[in-house]
Design an enzyme around this catalytic site. Structure first.
Site, PDB file in Angstrom:
ATOM      1  N   SER A 139       0.859  -1.198   0.000  1.00 48.37           N
ATOM      2  CA  SER A 139       0.000   0.000   0.000  1.00 48.37           C
ATOM      3  C   SER A 139       0.883   1.232   0.000  1.00 48.37           C
ATOM      4  O   SER A 139       2.042   1.181   0.450  1.00 48.37           O
ATOM      5  CB  SER A 139      -0.857  -0.003   1.279  1.00 48.37           C
ATOM      6  OG  SER A 139      -1.500   1.238   1.442  1.00 48.37           O
ATOM      7  N   TYR A 152      -1.934  -0.500  10.561  1.00 46.19           N
ATOM      8  CA  TYR A 152      -2.138  -0.951   9.173  1.00 46.19           C
ATOM      9  C   TYR A 152      -0.896  -0.619   8.340  1.00 46.19           C
ATOM     10  O   TYR A 152      -0.362  -1.473   7.618  1.00 46.19           O
ATOM     11  CB  TYR A 152      -3.372  -0.277   8.579  1.00 46.19           C
ATOM     12  CG  TYR A 152      -3.565  -0.544   7.100  1.00 46.19           C
ATOM     13  CD1 TYR A 152      -3.956  -1.795   6.638  1.00 46.19           C
ATOM     14  CD2 TYR A 152      -3.339   0.467   6.155  1.00 46.19           C
ATOM     15  CE1 TYR A 152      -4.124  -2.043   5.283  1.00 46.19           C
ATOM     16  CE2 TYR A 152      -3.510   0.230   4.797  1.00 46.19           C
ATOM     17  CZ  TYR A 152      -3.899  -1.020   4.369  1.00 46.19           C
ATOM     18  OH  TYR A 152      -4.048  -1.267   3.018  1.00 46.19           O
TER      19      TYR A 152
HETATM   20  N1  LIG Z   1      -8.657  -0.456  -1.424  1.00 41.85           N
HETATM   21  C1  LIG Z   1      -7.635   0.334  -1.175  1.00 41.85           C
HETATM   22  O1  LIG Z   1      -7.763   1.575  -1.175  1.00 41.85           O
HETATM   23  C2  LIG Z   1      -6.272  -0.261  -0.935  1.00 41.85           C
HETATM   24  C3  LIG Z   1      -5.171   0.598  -0.908  1.00 41.85           C
HETATM   25  C4  LIG Z   1      -3.914   0.084  -0.660  1.00 41.85           C
HETATM   26  C5  LIG Z   1      -3.759  -1.271  -0.465  1.00 41.85           C
HETATM   27  N2  LIG Z   1      -4.834  -2.104  -0.483  1.00 41.85           N
HETATM   28  C6  LIG Z   1      -4.624  -3.528  -0.230  1.00 41.85           C
HETATM   29  O2  LIG Z   1      -5.254  -4.293  -1.230  1.00 41.85           O
HETATM   30  C7  LIG Z   1      -5.525  -5.586  -0.713  1.00 41.85           C
HETATM   31  C8  LIG Z   1      -6.932  -5.993  -1.133  1.00 41.85           C
HETATM   32  O3  LIG Z   1      -7.865  -5.137  -0.494  1.00 41.85           O
HETATM   33  P1  LIG Z   1      -9.174  -4.586  -1.223  1.00 41.85           P
HETATM   34  O4  LIG Z   1      -9.055  -3.123  -1.257  1.00 41.85           O
HETATM   35  O5  LIG Z   1      -9.432  -5.324  -2.462  1.00 41.85           O
HETATM   36  O6  LIG Z   1     -10.272  -4.892  -0.094  1.00 41.85           O
HETATM   37  P2  LIG Z   1     -11.544  -5.853  -0.082  1.00 41.85           P
HETATM   38  O7  LIG Z   1     -12.461  -5.527  -1.195  1.00 41.85           O
HETATM   39  O8  LIG Z   1     -12.069  -5.749   1.317  1.00 41.85           O
HETATM   40  O9  LIG Z   1     -10.907  -7.290  -0.308  1.00 41.85           O
HETATM   41  C9  LIG Z   1     -10.129  -7.909   0.676  1.00 41.85           C
HETATM   42  C10 LIG Z   1      -9.977  -9.370   0.326  1.00 41.85           C
HETATM   43  O10 LIG Z   1      -9.147  -9.987   1.321  1.00 41.85           O
HETATM   44  C11 LIG Z   1      -9.810 -11.163   1.772  1.00 41.85           C
HETATM   45  N3  LIG Z   1      -9.463 -11.483   3.137  1.00 41.85           N
HETATM   46  C12 LIG Z   1      -9.575 -10.699   4.232  1.00 41.85           C
HETATM   47  N4  LIG Z   1      -9.188 -11.378   5.328  1.00 41.85           N
HETATM   48  C13 LIG Z   1      -8.812 -12.611   4.897  1.00 41.85           C
HETATM   49  C14 LIG Z   1      -8.322 -13.769   5.553  1.00 41.85           C
HETATM   50  N5  LIG Z   1      -8.130 -13.808   6.887  1.00 41.85           N
HETATM   51  N6  LIG Z   1      -8.043 -14.856   4.796  1.00 41.85           N
HETATM   52  C15 LIG Z   1      -8.251 -14.839   3.461  1.00 41.85           C
HETATM   53  N7  LIG Z   1      -8.705 -13.784   2.791  1.00 41.85           N
HETATM   54  C16 LIG Z   1      -8.986 -12.687   3.509  1.00 41.85           C
HETATM   55  C17 LIG Z   1     -11.301 -10.846   1.621  1.00 41.85           C
HETATM   56  O11 LIG Z   1     -12.076 -12.027   1.490  1.00 41.85           O
HETATM   57  P3  LIG Z   1     -12.902 -12.742   2.656  1.00 41.85           P
HETATM   58  O12 LIG Z   1     -13.486 -11.660   3.506  1.00 41.85           O
HETATM   59  O13 LIG Z   1     -13.880 -13.546   1.897  1.00 41.85           O
HETATM   60  O14 LIG Z   1     -11.925 -13.598   3.386  1.00 41.85           O
HETATM   61  C18 LIG Z   1     -11.303 -10.103   0.299  1.00 41.85           C
HETATM   62  O15 LIG Z   1     -11.320 -11.005  -0.767  1.00 41.85           O
HETATM   63  C19 LIG Z   1      -5.315  -5.507   0.797  1.00 41.85           C
HETATM   64  O16 LIG Z   1      -4.080  -6.110   1.139  1.00 41.85           O
HETATM   65  C20 LIG Z   1      -5.248  -4.022   1.069  1.00 41.85           C
HETATM   66  O17 LIG Z   1      -4.459  -3.709   2.190  1.00 41.85           O
HETATM   67  C21 LIG Z   1      -6.091  -1.624  -0.724  1.00 41.85           C
END
Ligand SMILES: NC(=O)c1ccc[n+]([C@@H]2O[C@H](COP(=O)([O-])OP(=O)(O)OC[C@H]3O[C@@H](n4cnc5c(N)ncnc54)[C@H](OP(=O)(O)O)[C@@H]3O)[C@@H](O)[C@H]2O)c1
Length: 264
Positions: A139, A152
């Site tokens: 991130s 985080y």
């Molecule tokens: N969105 C942003 O602005 C942003 C910015 C920077 C970085 N990121 C990073 O991008 C990555 C994906 O996030 P996203 O934005 O796509 O959020 P999201 O839509 O909430 O997706 C998160 C994913 O992680 C899975 N997950 C969460 N806990 C888990 C666990 N214990 N075991 C297995 N899977 C798990 C969730 O599935 P289940 O709940 O079904 O397990 C879901 O598929 C993360 O690492 C986040 O830190 C996001």
């Protein structure tokens, strides 16, 4: 590494957001995708909707033996592994003084240790094939952490340190590493905490996960060290690396006082 029909790719956090967009982009290119997350119905619906045949691998990435079993099962069924994306993650944005330790422990277990467990399980398969690629979704918060997201940001910085060294360690093996630094992306990441997001957060400016996924695939094929999206994340990383004080001023101006309350 080229992504083509027959590429065997495992994506964690595939049930939503960035992971889902990556699974869709990979499947559209003919890859066979191992879909990892905890939510079985979402994974089954996604596998059904994607072109081609894919593996549904319900698993908590914070459980090392469950991750090992999921990765081994996918590699056995697919006949190998070419690409692994450590993407699963979650947030609890809260000031340090108010944050229960359980939230810190959960983010550490899923974001940081989940990445370690995923790579630990995948690496022997990749090295055995003498080719492949690892993607770590960190991130912008891993480059410069923000008030309200201290723990985080620490998990995301841990991923950065790990993947940076790993890319060098794997020199000459045929396996490589790309680290991804997203800014604000429109996903479900903060759905559970919308009412307490810090003032500096800009939900209305969040970028599409599909664009990020396309950039990640291009980076894998070009063996790029890093992906920054939007591009401003890269500028923040550079400025903060040269002068954290200058980054304070930049953030203050762009995102208001809550992004960097101290300018001393
Ligand atoms: N969105 C942003 O602005 C942003 C910015 C920077 C970085 N990121 C990073 O991008 C990555 C994906 O996030 P996203 O934005 O796509 O959020 P999201 O839509 O909430 O997706 C998160 C994913 O992680 C899975 N997950 C969460 N806990 C888990 C666990 N214990 N075991 C297995 N899977 C798990 C969730 O599935 P289940 O709940 O079904 O397990 C879901 O598929 C993360 O690492 C986040 O830190 C996001």
């Amino acid at each position: 590494m080229q992504i083509s029909p027959g590429t065997r790719a495992l994506v964690t956090g595939a049930s939503s957001g960035i992971g889902r967009a990556l699974a869709e982009a990979l499947a559209a290119r003919g890859a066979q995708v191992g879909l990892v997350a905890r939510s079985l119905p979402e994974l089954e619906a996604l596998a059904e909707a994607l072109p081609g045949r894919h593996a549904v691998l319900p698993c908590d990435v914070g459980d090392a033996s469950a991750v090992q079993a999921a990765v081994d099962r996918f590699a056995a069924e697919a006949g190998g592994l070419d690409l692994v994306v450590a993407n699963a993650g979650l947030t609890h944005y809260r000031p340090v003084a108010e944050q229960p330790l359980g939230e810190v422990e959960q983010m550490t277990r899923v974001n940081w240790l989940g990445t370690v467990y995923t790579i630990h399980a995948a690496l022997p398969h990749l090295l055995g094939g003498r080719r492949g690629h690892i993607v770590v979704v960190s991130s912008g918060a891993g480059l410069r952490s923000f008030p309200g997201a201290a723990a985080y940001g620490a998990t995301k910085a841990a991923q950065r340190g790990y993947s940076t060294a790993l890319r060098h360690e794997l020199a000459g093996t045929g396996v490589s590493v790309t680290t991804v630094y997203p800014g604000e992306i429109a996903t479900a990441l903060h759905d559970h905490e919308r009412e307490r997001m810090p003032g500096w957060y800009r939900a209305d400016d969040a970028k599409p996960a599909t664009t990020l996924a396309a950039k990640v695939l291009t980076a894998v094929e070009g063996d790029r060290r890093e992906v920054y999206y939007p591009a401003l994340v890269r500028l923040l990383g550079v400025v903060n690396g040269v002068s954290p004080r200058l980054a304070d001023r930049m953030l203050h101006r762009m995102r208001g006082a809550s992004a960097a309350p101290r300018l001393d």
